[in-house]
Each structure stands twice: as C-alpha cells, then as structure tokens.
Write a protein that holds these residues in place. Structure first.
Motif, mmCIF file in Angstrom:
data_model
loop_
_atom_site.group_PDB
_atom_site.id
_atom_site.type_symbol
_atom_site.label_atom_id
_atom_site.label_comp_id
_atom_site.label_asym_id
_atom_site.label_seq_id
_atom_site.Cartn_x
_atom_site.Cartn_y
_atom_site.Cartn_z
ATOM 1 N N ALA A 54 47.539 46.667 38.478
ATOM 2 C CA ALA A 54 46.370 45.927 38.954
ATOM 3 C C ALA A 54 46.561 44.423 38.820
ATOM 4 O O ALA A 54 46.710 43.900 37.715
ATOM 5 C CB ALA A 54 45.136 46.373 38.169
ATOM 6 N N LYS A 76 40.115 34.376 37.552
ATOM 7 C CA LYS A 76 40.063 35.847 37.588
ATOM 8 C C LYS A 76 41.488 36.437 37.537
ATOM 9 O O LYS A 76 41.723 37.470 36.903
ATOM 10 C CB LYS A 76 39.329 36.296 38.862
ATOM 11 C CG LYS A 76 39.267 37.800 39.060
ATOM 12 C CD LYS A 76 38.390 38.482 38.034
ATOM 13 C CE LYS A 76 38.588 39.968 38.056
ATOM 14 N NZ LYS A 76 37.430 40.759 37.880
ATOM 15 N N ASN A 80 60.321 40.415 45.720
ATOM 16 C CA ASN A 80 59.569 40.595 46.979
ATOM 17 C C ASN A 80 59.784 41.962 47.640
ATOM 18 O O ASN A 80 60.892 42.290 48.049
ATOM 19 C CB ASN A 80 59.975 39.525 47.999
ATOM 20 C CG ASN A 80 59.666 38.132 47.512
ATOM 21 O OD1 ASN A 80 60.187 37.707 46.478
ATOM 22 N ND2 ASN A 80 58.826 37.429 48.227
HETATM 23 N N1 LIG Z 1 54.763 43.310 46.386
HETATM 24 C C1 LIG Z 1 55.553 42.454 45.772
HETATM 25 O O1 LIG Z 1 56.417 41.831 46.389
HETATM 26 C C2 LIG Z 1 55.460 42.252 44.279
HETATM 27 C C3 LIG Z 1 56.407 41.441 43.669
HETATM 28 C C4 LIG Z 1 56.343 41.265 42.296
HETATM 29 C C5 LIG Z 1 55.365 41.890 41.540
HETATM 30 N N2 LIG Z 1 54.454 42.673 42.168
HETATM 31 C C6 LIG Z 1 53.413 43.292 41.345
HETATM 32 O O2 LIG Z 1 53.210 44.647 41.725
HETATM 33 C C7 LIG Z 1 51.838 44.975 41.635
HETATM 34 C C8 LIG Z 1 51.346 45.559 42.956
HETATM 35 O O3 LIG Z 1 51.572 44.613 43.989
HETATM 36 P P1 LIG Z 1 51.159 44.933 45.502
HETATM 37 O O4 LIG Z 1 52.129 44.218 46.361
HETATM 38 O O5 LIG Z 1 50.952 46.380 45.686
HETATM 39 O O6 LIG Z 1 49.788 44.145 45.574
HETATM 40 P P2 LIG Z 1 48.350 44.559 46.138
HETATM 41 O O7 LIG Z 1 47.542 43.312 46.118
HETATM 42 O O8 LIG Z 1 48.502 45.302 47.414
HETATM 43 O O9 LIG Z 1 47.845 45.585 45.036
HETATM 44 C C9 LIG Z 1 47.188 45.192 43.856
HETATM 45 C C10 LIG Z 1 46.064 46.171 43.583
HETATM 46 O O10 LIG Z 1 45.407 45.801 42.360
HETATM 47 C C11 LIG Z 1 43.989 45.840 42.568
HETATM 48 N N3 LIG Z 1 43.377 44.898 41.626
HETATM 49 C C12 LIG Z 1 43.477 43.539 41.604
HETATM 50 N N4 LIG Z 1 42.768 43.041 40.574
HETATM 51 C C13 LIG Z 1 42.224 44.100 39.923
HETATM 52 C C14 LIG Z 1 41.379 44.240 38.786
HETATM 53 N N5 LIG Z 1 40.946 43.179 38.098
HETATM 54 N N6 LIG Z 1 40.990 45.497 38.413
HETATM 55 C C15 LIG Z 1 41.397 46.589 39.110
HETATM 56 N N7 LIG Z 1 42.189 46.513 40.199
HETATM 57 C C16 LIG Z 1 42.599 45.292 40.596
HETATM 58 C C17 LIG Z 1 43.815 45.443 44.030
HETATM 59 O O11 LIG Z 1 42.574 45.808 44.576
HETATM 60 C C18 LIG Z 1 44.990 46.180 44.683
HETATM 61 O O12 LIG Z 1 44.645 47.487 45.033
HETATM 62 C C19 LIG Z 1 51.116 43.715 41.179
HETATM 63 O O13 LIG Z 1 50.957 43.773 39.776
HETATM 64 C C20 LIG Z 1 52.073 42.612 41.546
HETATM 65 O O14 LIG Z 1 51.932 41.499 40.699
HETATM 66 C C21 LIG Z 1 54.472 42.869 43.521
#
Ligand SMILES: NC(=O)c1ccc[n+]([C@@H]2O[C@H](COP(=O)([O-])OP(=O)(O)OC[C@H]3O[C@@H](n4cnc5c(N)ncnc54)[C@H](O)[C@@H]3O)[C@@H](O)[C@H]2O)c1
Ligand SMILES: O=C(O)[C@H]1O[C@H](OP(=O)(O)OP(=O)(O)OC[C@H]2O[C@@H](n3ccc(=O)[nH]c3=O)[C@H](O)[C@@H]2O)[C@H](O)[C@@H](O)[C@@H]1O
Length: 343
Positions: A103, A117, A203
């Motif tokens: 999350a 936030k 990424n």
């Molecule tokens: N996609 C990438 O390239 C990437 C790279 C590095 C790290 N990450 C990490 O992987 C994870 C998932 O990334 P993603 O690309 O699927 O992003 P995303 O934004 O699609 O998914 C994040 C999810 O977390 C939920 N969320 C956000 N804040 C929240 C809260 N306070 N309480 C409950 N739910 C909450 C959102 O609604 C969403 O469903 C994240 O932690 C991100 O930091 C992703």
C-alpha cells in the motif's frame, strides 16, 4: 566493537508464535495471505498469481486511492478471497500468515499530490503492518523502491549502495518514506524477531496500469493510441530499466518464500533513455506520431539500472520478458480500455 555491531545486525530473538486463533476449529489449514495495496497495479497481478494455488486464501486491504475494485473483479465473491476497504494508516486486526505490504501510491504525480499522506502511509502504514505481523507471527514483505538510491552516483546500483537522496525535495515523501519503512522493517526484525523480506522494485509496467497514471510507459502508450505527441521530459537522456509485471510478481513470491531478508533488487537490467523508449513505442504502436520535448520535474534521477546479481544468486530469479515483448501486451490492454481497435 565489531562483534557487538555484528550481533546487533542479526536478529537474536526467535519469531513470535502464531496467534492461537490460527489453530482454532474455525481455521482452515490454508496459507492466509494479506496484500495491502492489492487493488493496485502490481498488487492485483500478485493476487491473480497467489489465487492460482488452491491452498491460499487472499485478503486485500486497500483504500482505493490509486487502485480499484475493477482490477479484482474476477475474484470478488470467490470463497478464498476477501476485499476490505481499509487505510493502512489505521490498525488492522486480522489473522494471517503472510503480509505483502504494497500500500502506497507509486506514480510520482499521485505520491506528490498529498505528500504528508504519502509519508504517513509509508511510516504509520508500515508500523501498523509490522504491528500486525508481530501480533500474529506473520512473515512480512515490503515493496521498497529503487528510489531509495535517489539520483545514484554508482551505476548500476547494488543493494550495498546507500544512495544519494534529497531529504527535503518534492520526491522525499516517497523515497525518504520508503527508506524509513526499510529501517522500521529491520528494527522490528532485530528487536522483535519478525520475519521480514524487502524487495527494492525498479520501474515496473504492464496491463492494468492506470491510463492517466502519469508514469512514463503508461503515458507513452496512451498518447500513441490517442494519436497525441509523446511527451519526453528533458533532457531525454535520463535512463530507466523496465520490468514486466509477471516477472516482478514471480520475483516477489520467490523472495517471500525464500530465506533471505533482503533488501534485494528486483528489476530488469535492460536500460533505456526516455528518447529510446519513445522511439520504441512510436515504432511499435503508431509510427505517425510526433515526439516532443517538455519540461521535467525537480530531482528526476538521471540514471537507474539494477544490479541483480543478488536476486540471481539468492532467488534463482531473473526477468524473462524483454521490453519489446512486454509493450505489445500492455498495448492490447490499453486498446481495450481506451476502445481503440487495431487496424
Ligand atoms: N510500479 C513500480 O514501478 C514500482 C516501483 C517501485 C516500487 N513500487 C512499489 O510497489 C507498490 C505497488 O506499486 P503499484 O505500481 O502497484 O502502485 P499502485 O498505485 O497501482 O498501487 C498502490 C495501491 O496501494 C493503495 N493505497 C495507497 N495508499 C494506501 C493507504 N494509505 N491504505 C491502503 N491502501 C493504499 C492504492 O489504492 C493502490 O491500490 C508500492 O508500494 C510502490 O511503492 C512500485
Ligand atoms: O522504479 C522505481 O523505483 C520508481 O519508479 C517510478 O518513478 P520514475 O522512474 O520517476 O517514474 P516515471 O514517472 O515513469 O518517470 C520515468 C522517467 O520518464 C520521464 N517521463 C515521465 C513521463 C512522461 O510523460 N515523459 C517522460 O519523459 C521522467 O522524467 C523520468 O525520467 C515510480 O513511479 C515509482 O513509484 C517507483 O518507486
């Protein structure tokens, strides 16, 4: 002195015993898995993969800030699946064996929208998930990020690199937030014996990314399909390494079920400049569109490429899907959602 710090770095306590509720007569022998942020892009693909195993029960907790029920619609109503509207900045009382803690908004546009936030989600949210892991004796995996390396001065980045991060910049809510989250994970591990796993994700792209998410691959594909110019942010020579989402999910599950705490880089070492990425999208999806240079945002890292030696050695993992194979799979999904049929 060296011996003391060695001892401090290794957990001296055994993990807490699982909650007694786990052995109650109402409890199934299945593995019960919580995915915070499971309605998002990577989380929903992780749900799909974990649901393939009939021994898994999957619970998603998400506040839908950047995720949606649409991503999980095929599982809603399934007996081994539960979806909870929940914000991780509040405590969650459930019984689970595994916690994938995802999350957090991931797109820079969204994480910068309400930076306070974002920090709360990373710090209080991770504290709450660790508190849950401690209470029920669950193993917890944090999805950290290559952004912990900031604007890296070492290239490619190994896990041993401590990074070059601006602590007061507009990206700090995210990259410093994830750095504190990693610190909390290791402090709970050393102090309370919690079983932790940390993935440093680079990424990642694929179907189900939000169409107007703002990240570069989703932007370029949506622009190409809408017939708009591809917006390369200056100077265009900055690099990124793009990992297809099925490879990412495979890496995360291997890390969770393996023995190493991490941090472990999970990403695809194929490195591209943003101009090269734009040219590839143009060639594959819409050769008639233009590429235009636009202003960039502050603190944009100039280069990023994972050193994945540790993932190869410890997890036996390396990515399989090349960028030129993954982009058409994402194009297909975007065509359906944007209602742009292929000619
Ligand atoms: N996609 C990438 O390239 C990437 C790279 C590095 C790290 N990450 C990490 O992987 C994870 C998932 O990334 P993603 O690309 O699927 O992003 P995303 O934004 O699609 O998914 C994040 C999810 O977390 C939920 N969320 C956000 N804040 C929240 C809260 N306070 N309480 C409950 N739910 C909450 C959102 O609604 C969403 O469903 C994240 O932690 C991100 O930091 C992703
Ligand atoms: O992998 C990571 O560790 C991090 O990568 C991304 O952050 P970033 O690499 O900045 O992602 P993008 O917003 O997709 O930007 C990538 C590059 O594309 C450029 N860009 C972006 C959008 C666009 O329209 N055009 C464009 O050229 C940006 O200037 C940047 O250099 C993610 O969004 C973070 O959540 C994640 O933690």
């Amino acid at each position: 002195m060296a011996a003391t710090s060695e001892k401090q770095n290794n957990s001296s306590k055994p993990p807490p015993t699982p909650s007694p509720l786990r052995s109650s007569k109402f409890c199934q022998p299945n593995m019960r898995i919580l995915i915070s942020g499971g309605a998002g892009f990577i989380g929903s693909h992780l749900v799909d993969k974990l649901m393939e195993n009939e021994k898994n029960e999957v619970i998603v907790a998400d506040n839908y800030f950047t995720g949606s029920k649409e991503n999980l619609k095929k599982w809603i109503g399934h007996p081994r699946f539960e979806l909870i509207r929940h914000d991780v900045t509040e405590p969650l009382l459930i019984e689970v064996d595994r916690i994938y803690h995802l999350a957090c908004p991931a797109s820079p546009i969204f994480y910068k929208y309400n930076p306070v936030k974002t920090i709360k989600t990373n710090v209080i949210g991770t504290l709450n998930m660790l508190g849950l892991a401690k209470r029920v004796g669950a193993r917890i995996l944090l999805t950290s990020t290559s952004e912990v390396y900031g604007d890296p001065l070492i290239h490619p980045q190994p896990e041993s690199y401590w990074g070059n991060v601006n602590p007061i910049g507009v990206r700090s809510c995210y990259d410093e937030g994830k750095r504190v989250a990693e610190t909390l994970m290791f402090d709970y591990h050393r102090q309370h014996g919690i079983e932790i796993r940390i993935a440093r994700i680079f990424n990642t792209y694929g179907p189900r990314m939000n169409i107007d998410d703002g990240r570069v691959v989703s932007n370029f594909i949506a622009q190409a399909l809408r017939g708009e110019a591809l917006t390369v942010q200056k100077p265009g020579t900055q690099t990124r390494s793009f990992c297809y989402v099925s490879d990412m999910v495979d890496g995360l599950i291997r890390l969770m079920e393996g023995d190493d705490t991490g941090p472990i880089n999970i990403g695809n070492p194929g490195e591209f400049t943003m101009v090269e990425l734009a040219e590839t999208v143009k060639e594959l999806i819409n050769p008639s569109i233009e590429i235009k240079m636009v202003e960039n945002t502050p603190d944009d890292p100039r280069q990023r490429k994972p050193d994945i030696s540790k993932a190869k050695e410890v997890l036996g993992w390396e990515p399989k899907v090349k960028l030129r194979e993954g982009l058409p799979l994402m194009e297909e999904d975007f065509r359906l959602r944007l209602n742009v049929p292929k000619n």
